[in-house]
Design a protein around this motif. Sequence first.
Motif, PDB file in Angstrom:
ATOM      1  N   ASN A 161       0.838  -1.311  -0.074  1.00 17.42           N
ATOM      2  CA  ASN A 161       0.125   0.092  -0.054  1.00 17.42           C
ATOM      3  C   ASN A 161       0.840   1.291   0.032  1.00 17.42           C
ATOM      4  OD1 ASN A 161      -2.651   1.366  -0.172  1.00 17.42           O
ATOM      5  ND2 ASN A 161      -2.415   1.650   2.047  1.00 17.42           N
ATOM      6  N   PHE A 162       1.921   1.144   0.819  1.00 18.21           N
ATOM      7  CA  PHE A 162       2.856   2.282   0.680  1.00 18.21           C
ATOM      8  C   PHE A 162       3.441   2.681  -0.565  1.00 18.21           C
ATOM      9  CE2 PHE A 162       4.304   1.792   5.581  1.00 18.21           C
ATOM     10  CZ  PHE A 162       3.412   1.996   5.881  1.00 18.21           C
ATOM     11  N   THR A 163       3.754   1.454  -1.143  1.00 18.72           N
ATOM     12  CA  THR A 163       4.425   1.678  -2.742  1.00 18.72           C
ATOM     13  C   THR A 163       3.416   2.153  -3.627  1.00 18.72           C
ATOM     14  OG1 THR A 163       5.754  -0.453  -2.148  1.00 18.72           O
ATOM     15  CG2 THR A 163       5.633   0.579  -4.497  1.00 18.72           C
ATOM     16  N   ARG A 164       2.157   1.760  -3.505  1.00 15.11           N
ATOM     17  CA  ARG A 164       1.135   2.252  -4.423  1.00 15.11           C
ATOM     18  C   ARG A 164       0.775   3.798  -4.259  1.00 15.11           C
ATOM     19  NH1 ARG A 164      -2.035  -1.753  -3.680  1.00 15.11           N
ATOM     20  NH2 ARG A 164      -2.965  -0.951  -1.801  1.00 15.11           N
ATOM     21  N   ASN A 165       0.694   3.992  -2.957  1.00 11.53           N
ATOM     22  CA  ASN A 165       0.622   5.601  -2.615  1.00 11.53           C
ATOM     23  C   ASN A 165       1.860   6.276  -2.863  1.00 11.53           C
ATOM     24  OD1 ASN A 165      -1.632   4.951  -1.479  1.00 11.53           O
ATOM     25  ND2 ASN A 165      -0.786   5.196   0.942  1.00 11.53           N
ATOM     26  N   TYR A 166       2.910   6.201  -2.954  1.00 12.30           N
ATOM     27  CA  TYR A 166       4.084   6.422  -3.300  1.00 12.30           C
ATOM     28  C   TYR A 166       4.084   6.742  -4.923  1.00 12.30           C
ATOM     29  CZ  TYR A 166       9.173   7.002  -4.859  1.00 12.30           C
ATOM     30  OH  TYR A 166      10.368   7.432  -5.315  1.00 12.30           O
ATOM     31  N   GLN A 167       3.919   6.019  -5.581  1.00 13.39           N
ATOM     32  CA  GLN A 167       3.668   5.937  -7.155  1.00 13.39           C
ATOM     33  C   GLN A 167       2.562   6.954  -7.574  1.00 13.39           C
ATOM     34  OE1 GLN A 167       3.217   1.809  -8.059  1.00 13.39           O
ATOM     35  NE2 GLN A 167       5.160   1.573  -8.189  1.00 13.39           N
TER      36      GLN A 167
END
Length: 279
Positions: A161-167
């Motif tokens: 989820n962190f990665t998706r938000n970051y992108q």
Amino acid sequence: MDAALMDKTEDIELRLLLDAIYRKYHYDFRDYAMASVKRRMHQALEQFGCRSFSLLQDKVLHDETMLPQLLSYLTIQVSEMFRDPAYFRAIRTQVIPHLRTYPSLKVWVAGCSAGEELYSLVILFREEGLEDRTIFYATDINADALKKAEARLYSQDRIANFTRNYQLAGGKSSLSDYYSAAYGGAIFDKSLRKRVVFSDHSLATDEVFGEMQFISCRNVMIYFTRSLQDRAIGLFKDSLTNNGFLGVGSKESLRFSLHSSAFEDFDRAERIYQKRGHI
């Protein structure tokens, strides 16, 4: 005793408990939204095996080890990295160009919880080339939360989820560049905290915090009464330099604050405000 009378008695006991916490430990939750506090304190009653708030008050007053445990119920510790990605995209594309004009910067993350929003901002500032001229102040009233923030360790199941938000927030690299696997989770690089000052600070009782160019305080004031919201926004106003920025997130607003005239909308959708220059 009928339900209405029981409810009234419980409200009295809860207020006496909050007053006791303030008088003995100087943590002030008396102006927090009572419905939310009551719901969470019912969870504490169950956890500590107390039949009433009066019995919980007795424990808190006579056992100082109780308070740190109780703070986890009184303060909300739910966040994620780059939460609400549009907010961070707005900072990157609209706020950062203004901040570039400063030779040095101070950023305050108020109510930093376990550090998710803090490290999101540090990464963003690094990618925009501003990290080395910035000091980040991360504050919270919960000592355990500050320890978690300093530890930079998050469970592996949150990373997707962190990665998706970051992108979605416009990240310029891969989030995996900033962490490594450790202790069954992901630990973010210690270099991310080299410009961070962690501090115990209460928006309910403490005073102005430095001269900031940017303050981010999201999903904190929704748990405050109107008077405590006004106090917190007043602190932010007095802590910001003229033309400094305040981000409160899409769930909160300065519209009804006593201090609304000190700010103007900068990004209306993401509730990012700019302090007026003449204040």
